[in-house]
Design an enzyme around this catalytic site. Structure first.
Site, PDB file in Angstrom:
ATOM      1  N   LYS A   1      11.951  10.407 -36.385  1.00  0.00           N
ATOM      2  CA  LYS A   1      12.559  10.611 -35.061  1.00  0.00           C
ATOM      3  C   LYS A   1      13.092   9.321 -34.437  1.00  0.00           C
ATOM      4  O   LYS A   1      14.082   9.351 -33.702  1.00  0.00           O
ATOM      5  CB  LYS A   1      11.544  11.258 -34.111  1.00  0.00           C
ATOM      6  CG  LYS A   1      11.301  12.726 -34.403  1.00  0.00           C
ATOM      7  CD  LYS A   1      10.369  13.348 -33.381  1.00  0.00           C
ATOM      8  CE  LYS A   1      10.126  14.804 -33.732  1.00  0.00           C
ATOM      9  NZ  LYS A   1       9.251  15.504 -32.797  1.00  0.00           N
TER      10      LYS A   1
ATOM     11  N   ASP B   1      12.781  17.881 -27.541  1.00  0.00           N
ATOM     12  CA  ASP B   1      11.334  17.933 -27.271  1.00  0.00           C
ATOM     13  C   ASP B   1      11.089  17.805 -25.756  1.00  0.00           C
ATOM     14  O   ASP B   1      10.151  18.400 -25.218  1.00  0.00           O
ATOM     15  CB  ASP B   1      10.600  16.797 -27.994  1.00  0.00           C
ATOM     16  CG  ASP B   1      10.458  17.063 -29.493  1.00  0.00           C
ATOM     17  OD1 ASP B   1      10.528  18.231 -29.899  1.00  0.00           O
ATOM     18  OD2 ASP B   1      10.295  16.080 -30.252  1.00  0.00           O
TER      19      ASP B   1
HETATM   20  P1  NAP Z   1       4.038   9.830 -34.002  1.00  0.00           P
HETATM   21  O1  NAP Z   1       5.328   9.339 -33.496  1.00  0.00           O
HETATM   22  O2  NAP Z   1       3.587   9.473 -35.361  1.00  0.00           O
HETATM   23  O3  NAP Z   1       2.896   9.330 -32.940  1.00  0.00           O
HETATM   24  C1  NAP Z   1       1.544   9.638 -33.120  1.00  0.00           C
HETATM   25  C2  NAP Z   1       0.699   9.027 -32.003  1.00  0.00           C
HETATM   26  O4  NAP Z   1      -0.623   9.461 -32.205  1.00  0.00           O
HETATM   27  C3  NAP Z   1       0.686   7.507 -32.025  1.00  0.00           C
HETATM   28  O5  NAP Z   1       0.661   7.043 -30.701  1.00  0.00           O
HETATM   29  C4  NAP Z   1      -0.609   7.185 -32.754  1.00  0.00           C
HETATM   30  O6  NAP Z   1      -1.241   6.001 -32.330  1.00  0.00           O
HETATM   31  C5  NAP Z   1      -1.495   8.330 -32.350  1.00  0.00           C
HETATM   32  N1  NAP Z   1      -2.487   8.564 -33.399  1.00  0.00           N
HETATM   33  C6  NAP Z   1      -2.238   8.925 -34.679  1.00  0.00           C
HETATM   34  N2  NAP Z   1      -3.389   9.034 -35.365  1.00  0.00           N
HETATM   35  C7  NAP Z   1      -4.380   8.713 -34.484  1.00  0.00           C
HETATM   36  C8  NAP Z   1      -5.777   8.616 -34.598  1.00  0.00           C
HETATM   37  N3  NAP Z   1      -6.402   8.873 -35.756  1.00  0.00           N
HETATM   38  N4  NAP Z   1      -6.480   8.271 -33.511  1.00  0.00           N
HETATM   39  C9  NAP Z   1      -5.869   8.009 -32.343  1.00  0.00           C
HETATM   40  N5  NAP Z   1      -4.538   8.062 -32.171  1.00  0.00           N
HETATM   41  C10 NAP Z   1      -3.795   8.419 -33.233  1.00  0.00           C
HETATM   42  O7  NAP Z   1       3.958  11.415 -33.936  1.00  0.00           O
HETATM   43  P2  NAP Z   1       4.686  12.386 -32.892  1.00  0.00           P
HETATM   44  O8  NAP Z   1       6.012  12.798 -33.400  1.00  0.00           O
HETATM   45  O9  NAP Z   1       4.608  11.783 -31.538  1.00  0.00           O
HETATM   46  O10 NAP Z   1       3.733  13.670 -32.993  1.00  0.00           O
HETATM   47  C11 NAP Z   1       2.446  13.650 -32.426  1.00  0.00           C
HETATM   48  C12 NAP Z   1       1.912  15.064 -32.278  1.00  0.00           C
HETATM   49  O11 NAP Z   1       2.771  15.833 -31.456  1.00  0.00           O
HETATM   50  C13 NAP Z   1       1.801  15.820 -33.597  1.00  0.00           C
HETATM   51  O12 NAP Z   1       0.582  16.495 -33.617  1.00  0.00           O
HETATM   52  C14 NAP Z   1       2.929  16.809 -33.557  1.00  0.00           C
HETATM   53  O13 NAP Z   1       2.638  18.003 -34.235  1.00  0.00           O
HETATM   54  C15 NAP Z   1       3.032  17.076 -32.072  1.00  0.00           C
HETATM   55  N6  NAP Z   1       4.400  17.543 -31.724  1.00  0.00           N
HETATM   56  C16 NAP Z   1       4.527  18.824 -31.284  1.00  0.00           C
HETATM   57  C17 NAP Z   1       5.775  19.310 -30.943  1.00  0.00           C
HETATM   58  C18 NAP Z   1       5.914  20.718 -30.464  1.00  0.00           C
HETATM   59  O14 NAP Z   1       7.047  21.198 -30.333  1.00  0.00           O
HETATM   60  N7  NAP Z   1       4.850  21.409 -30.161  1.00  0.00           N
HETATM   61  C19 NAP Z   1       6.911  18.492 -31.052  1.00  0.00           C
HETATM   62  C20 NAP Z   1       6.733  17.174 -31.477  1.00  0.00           C
HETATM   63  C21 NAP Z   1       5.460  16.712 -31.815  1.00  0.00           C
HETATM   64  P3  NAP Z   1      -0.841   4.535 -32.864  1.00  0.00           P
HETATM   65  O15 NAP Z   1       0.326   4.124 -32.001  1.00  0.00           O
HETATM   66  O16 NAP Z   1      -2.038   3.743 -32.646  1.00  0.00           O
HETATM   67  O17 NAP Z   1      -0.460   4.706 -34.325  1.00  0.00           O
END
Ligand code: NAP
Length: 487
Positions: free
Chosen positions: A284, A320
């Site tokens: 993204k 989003d």
């Molecule tokens: P991303 O860009 O990879 O960001 C993930 C975030 O979560 C980062 O801030 C990361 O922290 C943190 N994180 C990851 N593993 C962790 C852990 N073990 N402990 C604590 N923090 C952790 O991912 P994203 O695109 O934002 O997606 C995140 C979530 O949103 C996913 O579950 C996804 O399914 C959901 N989502 C849902 C929708 C929907 O339409 N419902 C749309 C988009 C995303 P660090 O910065 O420390 O790495």
């Protein structure tokens, strides 16, 4: 786009019925896979009741078929197929019969075919193969296993170059990644595309069923999703249901694309005239520098989940943000002036901050890596970043989890202590699988109103669909497809 249905029945009578059915359902041609029939029919006269052009194929075991008898028998069979009015004979380029074709198969229209079920060679090598095959054949045909995005470009490059000869040809990419070469066969330049009579009756990996291809005859809209890995995406089901609901001849394809393949993928998408595509984890943010421009929301968030290809330009959007705004609205959540906590600092967290900031919330961001939370906070006004432990000591009206903690396949841990949950609070998890995460269970136990990421997912998809097609599909059709996919 001309479609040729591969008939794979074992019984010759059933094969004849299937060929007639394919004709009735609008196929332009049929390929009879005689190598799969047992016994091999000796009388082919019955097939004259199929009036569309027919291809007789006796695929060798070494080329993915089941023919194991002698070449002499094969020759005799092809001769009788010609007499019975078969329009085309499929002969592998590796067959010993190839050198005897002028004498033994005089007057036959030949498809010179080649299959590689392991890999795709370079565009130059494919072209060389096609040029060689085209001497003496009516139609050179080659099918290759597509393992990575550059394979698609090799096939498209070879097709573009061979088109200059003005001769007919068929080039196919096999496997999930190759599907785009089948649904966009006409855009690549192939004379026709092979189809299965029904879903589940494919003659080769990645073959698409006749009805689905027939729906794509005029003005098709090709979209899809890129990400890595992509195994559990529910977006294809949602978008396919929206295409059907709106009567749009569309197809939503799945492209597992690695980070180092993004640029090549964009080239492929332009070549096959895709309308656009969704972008998911982990691209993204990394796709942003490759795009020609961003809409204001994507610019504010610096993350893109929807790309539109228009007049040679790739334009990035972030739906989003809209997804979160609509989810909060749907749950009747008052945002203006309220205190909100966003957990995480990735793409979803940025979208949540943009959605909440746009509606006048006072936002705190808490993330495992504090520096990332701080850099996110700098992008927006009135947001401050705190360590997770500090956030635990405060009270919030709204909490949105934007970390993958609790999602299927990720650690089933809480991103923050449950002591922060209380009555009168709204807690949303952007995760939708499982529908009730541990975080939501804890929040519910302590009297908070809860919501998972389903509504956000549906609304971001609805908005992407609208951007690509100009039509708003019924939300219920996408929501139903999502629920069915989750069951
Ligand atoms: P991303 O860009 O990879 O960001 C993930 C975030 O979560 C980062 O801030 C990361 O922290 C943190 N994180 C990851 N593993 C962790 C852990 N073990 N402990 C604590 N923090 C952790 O991912 P994203 O695109 O934002 O997606 C995140 C979530 O949103 C996913 O579950 C996804 O399914 C959901 N989502 C849902 C929708 C929907 O339409 N419902 C749309 C988009 C995303 P660090 O910065 O420390 O790495």
């Amino acid at each position: 786009m001309r479609t040729c249905v591969s008939i794979i029945d074992n019984n010759p009578e059933e094969a004849l019925n299937s060929a007639k059915l394919a004709e009735q359902r609008g196929a332009d041609m049929v390929e009879l896979r005689f190598d799969l029939m047992s016994p091999l029919p000796t009388q082919l006269g019955g097939f004259s009741s199929v009036h569309i052009p027919k291809i007789a194929t006796l695929r060798l075991a070494s080329q993915g078929g089941r023919y194991t008898r002698s070449e002499k028998d094969r020759l005799a069979f092809f001769q009788s197929a010609m007499k019975a009015g078969f329009h085309l004979i499929d002969l592998e380029s590796s067959s010993p019969l190839w050198d005897r074709r002028e004498k033994e198969l005089r007057g036959a229209h030949l498809i010179c075919s080649y299959h590689d079920f392991e890999r795709t060679p370079s565009g130059g090598a494919i072209l060389e193969m096609m040029v060689k095959a085209s001497s003496g054949a009516a139609i050179p045909k080659a099918a290759f296993r597509v393992n990575e995005i550059k394979d698609l470009l090799s096939i498209i490059d070879a097709a573009r170059m061979f088109s200059a000869t003005g001769k007919e040809f068929v080039l196919i990419g096999m496997g999930e990644l190759g599907e785009v070469t089948r649904v966009c066969a006409d855009r690549i330049g192939s004379a026709f595309t092979y189809a299965s009579l029904e879903k589940g009756r494919e003659a080769a990996p990645g073959q698409v069923d006749l009805d689905s291809l027939r729906r794509l005859q005029d003005g098709k809209v090709i979209t899809g999703i890129i990400g890595h890995p992509l195994s559990h995406s529910l977006s294809p089901a949602m978008h396919e249901s929206a295409f059907l609901a709106c009567g749009i001849p569309g197809r939503y394809l799945t492209f597992p694309v690695r980070g180092d393949e993004l640029e090549t993928f964009l080239q492929v998408a332009v070549e096959v005239e895709m309308r656009g595509f969704n972008v998911t984890i982990p691209h993204k943010e990394s796709i942003v520098p490759l795009l020609d421009r961003l809409d204001p929301t994507a610019e504010a968030v610096r993350a893109v989940n929807t790309v539109v290809l228009e007049g040679g330009d790739a334009i990035g959007y972030n739906t989003d943000v809209h997804g979160i705004v609509m989810a909060l609205k749907e749950h009747g959540v008052e945002v203006k002036g309220r205190k909100a906590l966003v957990l995480g600092a990735g793409g979803a967290a940025r979208a949540a901050c943009a959605a909440l900031a746009g509606q006048g919330a006072r936002i705190t961001v808490a993330n495992r890596t504090r520096a990332k939370a701080e850099s996110l906070a700098q992008r927006f006004k009135n947001i401050h970043a705190v360590p997770v432990e500090d956030a635990q000591r405060e009270s919030f009206d709204l909490v949105i989890n934007c970390t993958p903690l609790g999602m299927k396949g990720f650690p089933d841990e809480l991103p923050i202590s449950p002591v922060i949950f209380h009555e009168g609070q709204f807690v949303m998890d952007t995760i939708y699988n499982p529908p009730l995460t541990r975080l939501l269970q804890e929040a519910q136990k302590r009297g908070a109103q809860i919501a998972n990421g389903e509504s956000m997912l549906v609304h971001q998809a609805l908005r992407s669909f609208e951007i690509w097609t100009g039509k708003v599909p019924p939300a219920e059709s996408m929501a139903r497809a999502l629920r069915e996919g989750l069951e």
